[in-house]
Enzyme design. Structure first.
Site, PDB file in Angstrom:
ATOM      1  N   HIS A 312      12.073  29.163  79.234  1.00  0.00           N
ATOM      2  CA  HIS A 312      12.935  29.929  80.286  1.00  0.00           C
ATOM      3  C   HIS A 312      12.970  29.096  81.298  1.00  0.00           C
ATOM      4  O   HIS A 312      11.707  28.640  81.847  1.00  0.00           O
ATOM      5  CB  HIS A 312      12.550  31.223  80.404  1.00  0.00           C
ATOM      6  CG  HIS A 312      13.464  32.030  80.888  1.00  0.00           C
ATOM      7  ND1 HIS A 312      13.910  32.047  82.420  1.00  0.00           N
ATOM      8  CD2 HIS A 312      14.452  32.783  80.434  1.00  0.00           C
ATOM      9  CE1 HIS A 312      14.963  32.936  82.700  1.00  0.00           C
ATOM     10  NE2 HIS A 312      15.405  33.242  81.205  1.00  0.00           N
ATOM     11  N   ASP A 370      15.542  36.349  73.525  1.00  0.00           N
ATOM     12  CA  ASP A 370      16.280  35.860  72.296  1.00  0.00           C
ATOM     13  C   ASP A 370      15.245  35.710  71.045  1.00  0.00           C
ATOM     14  O   ASP A 370      15.845  35.673  69.985  1.00  0.00           O
ATOM     15  CB  ASP A 370      17.033  34.551  72.461  1.00  0.00           C
ATOM     16  CG  ASP A 370      18.077  34.840  73.654  1.00  0.00           C
ATOM     17  OD1 ASP A 370      18.081  34.070  74.469  1.00  0.00           O
ATOM     18  OD2 ASP A 370      19.141  35.660  73.467  1.00  0.00           O
TER      19      ASP A 370
END
Ligand code: SDX
Length: 436
Positions: A312, A370
């Site tokens: 991320h 996700d």
């Protein structure tokens, strides 16, 4: 108009070509201070350089706060874990849009407004007929949401606060209906109208999974899990799709066009498309014994392969949403008697292997939101191609809250970044006959 809350916090100095420049530093309520470079180009005739905006704050905002090192995510100061446990998605929509948790009367009024905007103009259904049946639902979402501005002219004047509010409620209310229509068109079943007596997420599940041939009863455990998943996806500071919505809105584009731009950006596999890509990756891995092969590939730069659902830009610690997503994954799989789902086994083993691997530890790569969402959404009955549509459905309220905040910012102006140019310097035109 929203008054600024940034506070002076000293100065930074820059020495360039023998000259000193003093740059103001500002502080917010939490998070890093900022160096104000707005006058740098005028004073020193230089630009800053920050491709991907890794160190650039593009705006002042009081909606969502993230601390990537501590794995903190707050909507208007409320921790995501608290909201996931105690709130509902519609209550979080109110919080994101208006800045405070609603009292009973405010919530009832908001719920009534959203509920009575869930239907779409009947002619919108004809848009779907123009798509091939195998069109990706995200392609349909980009087209149909963008087309809303052709139907709702009475809420496109961005300078009218009332029209901004009507457009905001229309978008929160109609995205589930349009998403369900995209799904129904994709699977060749008739569209299902919203039912006002149902709650927001129950309504969406019924519009997706009920068929005229039999009664459909919403499973409250699954509805609660999906509602929580929507909460986790609702907003996330200045991510790529939110920045897209803000940039589109800064030109004065209407809210429906701006949200369509956000949907287009979210579709990318590096962003919201990662939930679809992560599930495809888990299916490709297939069994636990093949995990080492894929982890090795992810560590080999020349392979171009990345573990989807890992890493991320901001979280250099565990994404707090990934933990909450894992809880929902177990809740849904247990409710459906799928707790020995092979994909869940692969996901949990992959997470364990990756988190103990020096490469991932050194690069601070953790599962993100996700990683577990695909397993859960698949178990709920959604095809992989619908995963990012669900992300867009939930993120629409965040995009709108950020769009409203941008328009209410007295310092707002059209966004227009600069560049460092490395192309050809001026040269003379050569007529075709004289070219080599
Ligand atoms: C979302 O911004 C947001 O807030 C987004 C989001 C939201 O709610 O809006 O949180 C939603 O988009 C989540 C992220 C979903 N994307 C994925 O899961 C795709 C896989 N992850 C990546 O491609 C990547 O991690 C990003 C895009 C998420 C972040 O990319 P960055 O910050 O630009 O980091 P990077 O690409 O520079 O990677 C840093 C290093 C690199 O190695 P070096 O060049 O330093 O040697 O880590 C490596 C990368 O090669 N790396 C990975 C990896 N992700 C990064 N290696 C293997 N597998 C991965 N998944």
């Amino acid at each position: 108009m929203r008054e600024s809350k940034i506070k002076p916090a000293g100065k930074a100095s820059l020495n360039y070509e023998g000259k000193d420049y003093e740059l103001p530093v500002f502080a917010g309520t939490q998070g890093p201070n900022v160096v104000d470079i707005r006058k740098l180009y005028d004073q020193a005739d230089i630009f800053t350089y920050d491709p991907g905006f890794t160190s650039t704050s593009s705006t002042e905002s009081n909606i969502t706060f993230i601390d990537g090192d501590k794995g903190v995510l707050q909507y208007r100061g409320y921790a995501i874990g608290d909201l996931a446990e105690h709130s509902t998605f519609l209550e979080c929509c109110y919080l994101l849009l208006y800045g405070e948790l609603p009292n009973g009367e405010q919530m009832a009024k908001f719920d009534h407004s959203i509920t009575h905007h869930t239907m779409v103009h009947e002619q919108l259904a004809t848009f779907f007929r123009g798509f091939r049946r195998d069109a990706h639902p995200m392609a349909i979402m980009c087209g149909v949401v963008g087309a809303l501005s052709a139907f709702y002219h009475d809420s496109t004047d961005i300078n009218d606060p009332k029209q901004r509010e009507v457009a905001s409620h229309r978008l929160v209310a109609k995205l589930p209906t349009i998403a369900a229509m995209a799904f129904k068109y994709h699977v060749g079943q008739p569209f299902v109208y919203p039912l006002n007596k149902l709650g927001y997420t129950e309504n969406f599940l019924r519009m997706c999974f009920s068929v005229p041939a039999e009664e459909y009863v919403v499973n409250p455990v699954l509805a609660k899990a999906l509602d929580t998943i929507f909460i986790l996806h609702a907003d996330h500071e200045q991510n790529a799709s939110t920045s897209t919505v803000r940039l589109a809105g800064s030109s004065g584009a209407n809210p429906f066009a701006c949200i369509a731009a956000g949907i287009a950006c979210l579709w990318g596999p590096a962003h919201g498309g990662a939930n679809e890509a992560a599930l495809k990756m888990l299916e490709e891995i297939g069994t636990v014994d093949r995990i080492p092969e894929f982890v090795a590939k992810a560590k080999d730069k020349s392979s171009g392969f990345r573990l989807m659902g890992f890493g991320h830009r901001v979280y250099k610690n565990y994404d707090p949403r990934a933990k909450a997503m894992q809880v929902q994954a177990h809740a849904v799989l247990d409710e459906l008697g799928l707790h020995d789902d092979p994909l869940l086994k692969v996901a949990m083993e992959l997470e364990k292997v990756a988190l103990s691997d020096p490469y991932f530890i050194e690069k601070k790569l953790y599962p993100n939101i996700d990683f577990y969402s695909g397993i859960t959404l698949k178990a709920l009955g959604f095809p992989t191609s619908m995963f990012t549509v669900l992300f867009a459905l939930a993120r629409t309220v965040g995009w709108i809250a950020q769009w409203k905040e941008m328009l209410e910012d007295p310092h707002q102006k059209i966004g227009r970044p600069r560049q460092i140019y490395t192309g050809p310097t001026e040269r003379t035109y050569v007529p075709m006959p004289k070219r080599k």
